[in-house]
Scaffold this motif. Sequence first.
Motif, mmCIF file in Angstrom:
data_model
loop_
_atom_site.group_PDB
_atom_site.id
_atom_site.type_symbol
_atom_site.label_atom_id
_atom_site.label_comp_id
_atom_site.label_asym_id
_atom_site.label_seq_id
_atom_site.Cartn_x
_atom_site.Cartn_y
_atom_site.Cartn_z
ATOM 1 N N VAL A 198 -0.385 -4.334 -5.508
ATOM 2 C CA VAL A 198 -0.049 -2.952 -5.179
ATOM 3 C C VAL A 198 -1.328 -2.133 -5.112
ATOM 4 O O VAL A 198 -2.166 -2.204 -6.017
ATOM 5 N N VAL A 199 -1.463 -1.337 -4.049
ATOM 6 C CA VAL A 199 -2.636 -0.480 -3.871
ATOM 7 C C VAL A 199 -2.150 0.928 -3.533
ATOM 8 O O VAL A 199 -1.703 1.177 -2.410
ATOM 9 N N PRO A 200 -2.198 1.874 -4.474
ATOM 10 C CA PRO A 200 -1.855 3.263 -4.152
ATOM 11 C C PRO A 200 -3.029 3.951 -3.468
ATOM 12 O O PRO A 200 -4.190 3.667 -3.773
ATOM 13 N N VAL A 256 0.849 -1.185 0.000
ATOM 14 C CA VAL A 256 0.000 0.000 0.000
ATOM 15 C C VAL A 256 0.886 1.237 0.000
ATOM 16 O O VAL A 256 1.661 1.448 0.937
ATOM 17 N N GLU A 257 0.799 2.051 -1.055
ATOM 18 C CA GLU A 257 1.584 3.285 -1.090
ATOM 19 C C GLU A 257 0.861 4.347 -0.294
ATOM 20 O O GLU A 257 -0.167 4.880 -0.727
ATOM 21 N N ARG A 304 5.438 -2.441 -9.173
ATOM 22 C CA ARG A 304 4.776 -3.261 -10.198
ATOM 23 C C ARG A 304 5.765 -3.932 -11.133
ATOM 24 O O ARG A 304 5.403 -4.851 -11.873
ATOM 25 N N GLN A 351 2.094 8.008 -7.139
ATOM 26 C CA GLN A 351 2.145 6.549 -7.271
ATOM 27 C C GLN A 351 3.511 6.093 -7.777
ATOM 28 O O GLN A 351 3.640 5.050 -8.413
ATOM 29 N N ALA A 392 -8.898 2.671 -2.982
ATOM 30 C CA ALA A 392 -7.924 1.930 -2.186
ATOM 31 C C ALA A 392 -8.603 1.170 -1.059
ATOM 32 O O ALA A 392 -8.248 0.021 -0.764
ATOM 33 N N SER A 408 4.512 2.784 -6.284
ATOM 34 C CA SER A 408 3.637 1.742 -6.843
ATOM 35 C C SER A 408 4.123 1.333 -8.232
ATOM 36 O O SER A 408 4.168 0.139 -8.570
ATOM 37 N N GLN A 409 4.499 2.323 -9.044
ATOM 38 C CA GLN A 409 4.983 2.018 -10.385
ATOM 39 C C GLN A 409 6.260 1.185 -10.331
ATOM 40 O O GLN A 409 6.448 0.260 -11.133
#
Length: 349
Positions: free
Chosen positions: A312-314, A287-288, A300, A293, A333, A296-297
């Motif tokens: 991944v959950v921003p 979780v970012e 991934r 993000q 989210a 998150s990028q």
Amino acid sequence: MNDVRTAADGRDGGTRPVALLLPGQGAQHPRMAAGLLAAEPVFAEAMDEALTALADAGGPGGHGTGLREDWLGSRDTALMDHVTRSQPLLFAVDYAIGRLVLGWGVRPVALLGHSIGEVAAAVLSGVFTLPDAAAMVHDRVARLADAPPGGMVAVAATREEVAPFLTDGVVVGAVNAPRQTVLAGLDGPLRTVTAALADAGFVLQRVPASTAFHSPALAPAMRGADERIAALPVGEPRIPVMSGYTGRFLTPAEAKDPAFWSRQPVAPVLFWPALDALLAQGDPVLVEAGPGQGLSQLARRHPAVRSGRSAVVPLLPARPGTAEDDVTAVRAAAAALRERAGVPDARPV
């Protein structure tokens, strides 16, 4: 040794564990996360606590003065990218977003902060109190405010590929992914090195920063900082902190070592090795918990995420937008955490 496969998340039924990613320099932008103030009381309260702590640490006329006004009122990206605004506001937003997620009933198995995000992680985990961490952030910012002009540039290349180009104090400031290496240095040498890399065909992107974070250029400014940090009481992490500076879980001895914290602006960030170490021990939902993000990028790209073992959950939008964009992102989210991690209290705002 910490192990995210066995660390309890405080819930029955074997729900998927959650780890928080807290971003650092480069993620900042005007009014980041401000759209949550009216919609999310936990965030608003935590943000107020953090900004008050930073103002108190700086005293009248200090660098904490006017943070709230600049956060909410300024559209000047150059101001927001300056160390006196980017660092304390990122610390505050990361902390407040983290508090929001914890308020949903999430019990993270790990916290992984990037650069100043590691200080926010230290507060969320109980290593420092909020006022003490704010004092450390203020001291850091005051020291770096007068550092020589510098910056950071992300290069789509490995450390080995950029190594032959490094000269005149330009160094690897961060290893964000196997083929994303961030260079740091003073303005003149950094321009020379990046021009050579561009001529060689490498793709580059300037990181929003006017300071040569994570380079030896900041060593003179940070001299003596450990003496101030040594006066701060330190607790053991209640939530494991995967350090972006060592690529392993923060130990009690490291947490209590003033030099560990004082050298962070000078030392390189090893985000990818730290993420790799975290995911090697389990498959948490990442979780970012902060603006943008960017992390998150990066996450991934990891094989554990690409294979679907991890997710991944921003928490916030990828780019600056409206208040409604912030609220919509947090709502999405919350829904994702209910579905992927079985967190029943993650309700839409």
